[in-house]
Design a protein around this motif. Structure first.
Motif, mmCIF file in Angstrom:
data_model
loop_
_atom_site.group_PDB
_atom_site.id
_atom_site.type_symbol
_atom_site.label_atom_id
_atom_site.label_comp_id
_atom_site.label_asym_id
_atom_site.label_seq_id
_atom_site.Cartn_x
_atom_site.Cartn_y
_atom_site.Cartn_z
ATOM 1 N N MET A 148 -5.271 -16.914 -17.546
ATOM 2 C CA MET A 148 -4.082 -16.884 -16.707
ATOM 3 C C MET A 148 -4.247 -15.699 -15.774
ATOM 4 O O MET A 148 -4.409 -14.563 -16.214
ATOM 5 C CB MET A 148 -2.814 -16.743 -17.538
ATOM 6 N N GLU A 149 -4.251 -15.971 -14.482
ATOM 7 C CA GLU A 149 -4.372 -14.895 -13.503
ATOM 8 C C GLU A 149 -2.982 -14.498 -13.033
ATOM 9 O O GLU A 149 -2.235 -15.325 -12.499
ATOM 10 C CB GLU A 149 -5.228 -15.305 -12.311
ATOM 11 N N ILE A 150 -2.639 -13.235 -13.235
ATOM 12 C CA ILE A 150 -1.321 -12.711 -12.891
ATOM 13 C C ILE A 150 -1.480 -11.817 -11.665
ATOM 14 O O ILE A 150 -2.175 -10.796 -11.713
ATOM 15 C CB ILE A 150 -0.734 -11.934 -14.079
ATOM 16 N N VAL A 151 -0.856 -12.218 -10.569
ATOM 17 C CA VAL A 151 -1.014 -11.531 -9.291
ATOM 18 C C VAL A 151 0.285 -10.801 -8.957
ATOM 19 O O VAL A 151 1.336 -11.427 -8.834
ATOM 20 C CB VAL A 151 -1.366 -12.524 -8.166
ATOM 21 N N THR A 152 0.207 -9.493 -8.819
ATOM 22 C CA THR A 152 1.411 -8.719 -8.528
ATOM 23 C C THR A 152 1.621 -8.557 -7.026
ATOM 24 O O THR A 152 0.717 -8.793 -6.219
ATOM 25 C CB THR A 152 1.335 -7.313 -9.150
ATOM 26 N N GLU A 153 2.796 -8.126 -6.665
ATOM 27 C CA GLU A 153 3.049 -7.662 -5.311
ATOM 28 C C GLU A 153 2.374 -6.291 -5.149
ATOM 29 O O GLU A 153 2.052 -5.628 -6.148
ATOM 30 C CB GLU A 153 4.554 -7.541 -5.066
ATOM 31 N N PRO A 154 2.174 -5.831 -3.923
ATOM 32 C CA PRO A 154 1.568 -4.500 -3.726
ATOM 33 C C PRO A 154 2.588 -3.393 -3.988
ATOM 34 O O PRO A 154 2.937 -2.612 -3.095
ATOM 35 C CB PRO A 154 1.123 -4.545 -2.261
ATOM 36 N N ASP A 155 3.056 -3.318 -5.213
ATOM 37 C CA ASP A 155 4.182 -2.452 -5.561
ATOM 38 C C ASP A 155 3.784 -1.130 -6.198
ATOM 39 O O ASP A 155 4.650 -0.326 -6.550
ATOM 40 C CB ASP A 155 5.127 -3.193 -6.524
ATOM 41 N N PHE A 156 2.487 -0.906 -6.394
ATOM 42 C CA PHE A 156 2.061 0.319 -7.058
ATOM 43 C C PHE A 156 1.735 1.400 -6.034
ATOM 44 O O PHE A 156 1.083 1.135 -5.023
ATOM 45 C CB PHE A 156 0.838 0.055 -7.935
ATOM 46 N N ARG A 157 2.167 2.622 -6.326
ATOM 47 C CA ARG A 157 1.913 3.745 -5.429
ATOM 48 C C ARG A 157 0.996 4.794 -6.058
ATOM 49 O O ARG A 157 0.873 5.896 -5.550
ATOM 50 C CB ARG A 157 3.243 4.393 -5.034
ATOM 51 N N GLY A 158 0.378 4.436 -7.161
ATOM 52 C CA GLY A 158 -0.548 5.355 -7.801
ATOM 53 C C GLY A 158 -1.190 4.722 -9.011
ATOM 54 O O GLY A 158 -0.681 3.736 -9.572
ATOM 55 N N ALA A 159 -2.341 5.277 -9.424
ATOM 56 C CA ALA A 159 -3.087 4.716 -10.543
ATOM 57 C C ALA A 159 -2.324 4.814 -11.849
ATOM 58 O O ALA A 159 -2.478 3.961 -12.728
ATOM 59 C CB ALA A 159 -4.437 5.420 -10.662
ATOM 60 N N GLU A 160 -1.501 5.846 -12.004
ATOM 61 C CA GLU A 160 -0.753 5.995 -13.253
ATOM 62 C C GLU A 160 0.268 4.872 -13.416
ATOM 63 O O GLU A 160 0.564 4.439 -14.538
ATOM 64 C CB GLU A 160 -0.069 7.365 -13.324
ATOM 65 N N GLU A 161 0.807 4.366 -12.305
ATOM 66 C CA GLU A 161 1.731 3.238 -12.375
ATOM 67 C C GLU A 161 1.000 1.970 -12.811
ATOM 68 O O GLU A 161 1.535 1.151 -13.557
ATOM 69 C CB GLU A 161 2.410 3.016 -11.023
#
Length: 495
Positions: free
Chosen positions: A164-177
């Motif tokens: 299952m490929e789960i594709v997110t929105e470009p909602d991350f602002r850093g690697a820790e997120e």
């Protein structure tokens, strides 16, 4: 972003993920071959269907569809009336058919979300889509890496394993997120029972990362469409863990910031995460959607899935269970978080708490048992079949038939290292709780044999009492309760 020298403080990172999750089914997605391929000889879990031989027709695995629907419900996604499959065309040695059966414009899940917590702040990550597809095979490079190997072998055992490929929105602002999201996603998938993190290759991450000018990001964290369109992004592949994702994306973010700061263009490309060197390296130019020449899979008819959402149930998810543990058992936020880290841990705790004091059960499961398991690199599943023995140990502590110290430091550790039930270990090690007469005798002896400590106690020396407690504990082999010994000593010394 146009190439121009800027300060790194003026730049922000934008990341979106494509997470490939291996669904926990017994057989592959389009055939009856086993998915238990971890220790199998190469090319022994194959058939005409997963090898793409002429005339072989795919048959969709119902369990894979049910797993996908459960995931959709857990992330509050839209599940359409009908979903379809497509062929994604590209040529690579581990893709036996020359195309991958996947989903394109009618995925099984769309517009979901998952809430994460980063540094005490909760925020929502959008899930654009989640779709079913088959895994390709795997390549084994002999004599070096992909560039320097003498030759390469192809193993098709994984070909057709359900993903299952789960594709997110470009909602991350850093690697820790990103790391926080992956941990939360894996937690939810394990609660649903559709995913096994112990399987090799069960979670693989591709990430799309670009840098934009910080003023292109609004107060709500959203990026303008213009900024996304103008920024060249790189796809980072070959990430297989939460920690690896944080390292890879931290490196790639800094690499791109350095390039922009020096006035250089960031190329739109696919890069490989070289974990051994801790860097990303260029693989190829980034493919575009048109390059895959998607078209409908004629051998699989459209699938009606609208009713499945109503019929399939999902279990209590981690956030809800965490909240219930706090309310029902009066646990602290930290304890509730530890005890719901996996469904197996939560089930184990509730079984113990159903018979004993919830606080005592929480201490023993969250602190003592999980701490000892972590030290041994073990999981709760490794001792799940010994729940009765563990409950018996908690019962003995609750009944004050053994001291907490001896139960923690001797009995529990021997149970984990050597096996055996608690009563046998207690009898063998002579750890039964000392009776009242034995404790009083040990207190008398400690006072008579240590007059200097007694004098120090009367002159207000704080450590004197602790010394005498230690002497009593030594005489009783640690089988006396330290609190009771402390009280008895005070009474005798103050007479």
């Amino acid at each position: 972003m146009t190439a121009q020298a800027v300060q790194q403080s003026d730049l922000a990172v934008v990341i979106g993920l494509e997470v490939h999750v291996q669904l926990e089914t017994d057989t592959k997605i389009f055939c009856g071959c086993s998915t238990d391929v971890a220790d199998a000889e190469p090319n022994t879990h194959t058939c005409p269907v997963c090898l793409g031989l002429p005339g072989a027709l795919p048959v969709l695995n119902r369990a894979a569809v049910e797993s996908a629907v459960r995931v959709g419900k857990a992330i509050d996604a839209d599940i359409p009336e009908e979903t379809t499959f497509h062929r994604k065309n590209y040529f690579y040695p581990d893709l036996p058919k020359g195309f991958q059966i996947t989903q394109y414009d009618a995925p099984i899940c769309q517009d979901g979300e998952l809430e994460i917590e980063v540094e005490g702040e909760r925020r929502t990550v959008g899930v654009r889509r989640a779709h079913l597809e088959e895994d390709p095979g795997s390549l084994q490079h002999k004599g070096g890496n992909i560039d320097t190997a003498d030759y390469t072998l192809v193993n098709y055992n994984r070909a057709g394993v359900p993903l299952m490929e789960i594709v997110t929105e470009p909602d991350f602002r850093g690697a820790e997120e990103v790391r926080a999201f992956l941990a939360k996603l894996e937690e939810v998938l394990e609660y649903l029972g559709v995913f096994d993190s112990q399987r090799d290759g069960s979670l693989r991450i591709d990430a799309n990362l670009s840098v934009v000018e910080a003023d292109e990001i609004g107060d709500d964290g959203d990026v303008t469409d213009e900024a996304l369109e103008s920024a060249n992004r790189t796809e980072v592949k070959n990430i297989s863990s939460h920690k690896g994702a944080e390292k890879a994306l931290s490196y790639e973010a800094q690499r791109q910031k350095n390039a922009v700061q020096r006035g250089r263009e960031v190329e739109q490309e696919t890069r490989h995460w070289d974990e051994s060197r801790g860097i990303t390296v260029s693989m190829r130019s980034k493919e575009e959607e048109k390059d895959y020449r998607y078209f409908r899979e004629a051998d699989l008819p459209p699938l009606q899935v609208s009713d499945w959402k109503q019929k399939l149930d999902i279990p209590e998810l981690p956030d809800a269970r965490r909240e219930r543990f706090s309310e029902e058992y009066g646990l602290s936020e930290e304890a509730a978080s530890k005890l719901t880290s996996t469904r197996q841990v939560a089930d184990f705790y509730e079984d113990v708490a159903s018979e004993y004091d919830p606080d005592l059960a929480a201490t023993w499961v969250a602190d003592n048992l999980l701490g000892e398991l972590n030290y041994r690199d073990m999981e709760i599943t490794d001792v799940a079949d010994r729940l009765g023995e563990f409950k018996r140990l908690v019962e003995l502590v609750a009944a004050e038939e053994i001291t907490t110290k001896n139960a923690e430091e001797t009995v529990l550790r021997e149970m984990l290292d050597e096996g055996g039930d608690p009563e046998t270990i207690i009898e063998r090690e002579g750890l039964g709780k000392a009776d009242e007469g034995e404790i009083e005798g040990a207190v008398t002896a400690a006072i008579e044999e240590n007059p200097d400590a007694v004098e120090d106690y009367h002159t207000g020396e704080g450590g004197a009492l602790n010394f005498l407690v230690g002497q009593v504990m030594q005489r009783t082999g640690g089988s006396a309760d330290p609190g009771s010994v402390n009280q008895l000593l005070r009474e005798r010394l103050d007479e």
